[in-house]
Write a protein that holds these residues in place. Structure first.
Motif, PDB file in Angstrom:
ATOM      1  N   LEU A   1       0.861  -1.137   0.099  1.00  0.00           N
ATOM      2  CA  LEU A   1      -0.177   0.131  -0.004  1.00  0.00           C
ATOM      3  C   LEU A   1       0.886   1.170   0.180  1.00  0.00           C
TER       4      LEU A   1
ATOM      5  N   LEU B   1      -5.649   2.140  -2.288  1.00  0.00           N
ATOM      6  CA  LEU B   1      -6.465   0.919  -1.822  1.00  0.00           C
ATOM      7  C   LEU B   1      -7.186   0.226  -3.177  1.00  0.00           C
TER       8      LEU B   1
ATOM      9  N   THR C   1      -6.714  -3.678  -4.030  1.00  0.00           N
ATOM     10  CA  THR C   1      -8.002  -4.441  -3.808  1.00  0.00           C
ATOM     11  C   THR C   1      -8.002  -5.280  -5.074  1.00  0.00           C
TER      12      THR C   1
ATOM     13  N   GLN D   1      -8.838 -14.684   2.458  1.00  0.00           N
ATOM     14  CA  GLN D   1      -9.521 -13.045   2.750  1.00  0.00           C
ATOM     15  C   GLN D   1      -9.556 -12.665   4.055  1.00  0.00           C
TER      16      GLN D   1
ATOM     17  N   LEU E   1      -5.430  -5.463   7.098  1.00  0.00           N
ATOM     18  CA  LEU E   1      -5.828  -4.209   6.300  1.00  0.00           C
ATOM     19  C   LEU E   1      -6.369  -3.388   7.624  1.00  0.00           C
TER      20      LEU E   1
ATOM     21  N   LEU F   1     -11.602   0.128   5.024  1.00  0.00           N
ATOM     22  CA  LEU F   1     -12.249  -1.158   5.201  1.00  0.00           C
ATOM     23  C   LEU F   1     -13.487  -1.291   4.093  1.00  0.00           C
TER      24      LEU F   1
ATOM     25  N   TYR G   1     -12.323  -1.040   0.445  1.00  0.00           N
ATOM     26  CA  TYR G   1     -11.903  -2.299   0.202  1.00  0.00           C
ATOM     27  C   TYR G   1     -12.932  -3.206  -0.162  1.00  0.00           C
ATOM     28  N   TYR G   2     -13.917  -3.476   0.764  1.00  0.00           N
ATOM     29  CA  TYR G   2     -14.861  -4.431   0.583  1.00  0.00           C
ATOM     30  C   TYR G   2     -15.836  -4.321  -0.585  1.00  0.00           C
TER      31      TYR G   2
ATOM     32  N   SER H   1     -13.694  -5.191  -3.737  1.00  0.00           N
ATOM     33  CA  SER H   1     -13.553  -6.576  -3.804  1.00  0.00           C
ATOM     34  C   SER H   1     -14.539  -7.442  -4.102  1.00  0.00           C
TER      35      SER H   1
END
Length: 271
Positions: A16, A32, A36, A103, A110, A246, A249-250, A253
């Motif tokens: 990162l 980020l 990802t 994951q 993370l 986060l 990221y989710y 993803s």
């Protein structure tokens, strides 16, 4: 540092950091997103094997229904024949757990990386690999950690929470949390086994009240369907209480996962 920090947290931190240093002006959100996408494509072989299992399971549904019919309520015989069918076709119903197991530590690591960038910036130098400390932007960040840019596109503070921040709530992060829930539903729906039987839970309960033996496969299918509908709401609550980084990221993803699943499942069907 402990073994988890050395093997997982530090590599993620430095990846990162490297991506952040390559972006003109520095943008943690863009770094980020790139991170990802790289992670999702690194998981491609595992995702592909998992989705082949999904396609194979769907293909076996008529044979599984036939086994259930011929077993006539003999659970032991039914289970043995099902496992034999899975073995002959190279299907492992539990293989999909692999992606979750990979994951989960990434997600935990993370979170720790975000904590370093936001609450413990004095530790940036400690986690940065020696060979990276001579890179201009990274050297500058180590010297002046207060200059770290935690805002995505200069607007969304990725260290904040959707609810409970200085202003009470953050509309951008709430939208991201909703996007996380929606993409979770789409992703789960794509891999849900097809079921010819459309019985509802109330129908199963009514049959049980009449003395009929409950079909476990039908019950499992109903529970799975309910979970797919419930999980997005559960994820929404979680995402509203996590740092924006986060959540971003989710969401990214999930979006990449939906595209991967659509491509691989369509290719499997065509083949």
């Amino acid at each position: 540092m402990n073994i988890f920090d050395i093997l997982i947290v530090q590599p993620i931190f430095n990846l990162l950091m490297g991506l952040y240093s390559l972006i003109p002006g520095g943008d943690f959100g863009i770094a980020l997103i790139i991170f990802t996408v790289l992670i999702r494509f690194a998981l491609w072989p595992l995702v592909k094997r998992q989705l082949h299992q999904v396609t194979a399971m769907r293909k076996l549904q008529p044979q599984l229904a036939k086994i259930k019919k011929e077993a006539k309520g003999n659970r032991q015989l039914e289970s043995m024949q099902m496992m034999d069918l899975y073995k002959k076709n190279g299907v492992n119903p539990f293989r999909s757990i692999g992606i979750l197991l990979i994951q989960l530590p990434i997600f935990i690591a993370l979170y720790q990386v975000i904590q370093i960038f936001t609450l413990h910036r004095d530790q940036i130098e400690k986690y940065t690999y020696d060979f990276m400390q001579g890179i201009g932007p990274i050297q500058e960040l180590i010297a002046h950690p207060e200059n770290f840019n935690e805002k995505f596109l200069g607007i969304v503070d990725l260290t904040a929470h959707a609810i409970g921040g200085p202003g009470g709530f953050n509309i951008y992060l709430i939208i991201l949390a909703i996007a996380a829930a929606v993409t979770q539903y789409i992703m789960s729906k794509q891999t849900m086994p097809t079921q010819a039987n459309k019985k509802r839970l109330r129908d199963i309960m009514a049959e049980a009240a009449e003395g009929k033996q409950t079909d476990q496969s039908e019950m499992n299918a109903i529970v799975t369907g309910k979970m797919i509908k419930f999980l997005p709401f559960f994820m929404l609550v979680i995402m509203l209480n996590l740092p924006g980084a986060l959540v971003l990221y989710y969401v990214v993803s999930n979006i990449v996962a939906v595209l991967q699943q659509h491509y691989i499942l369509k290719k499997d069907v065509d083949e």
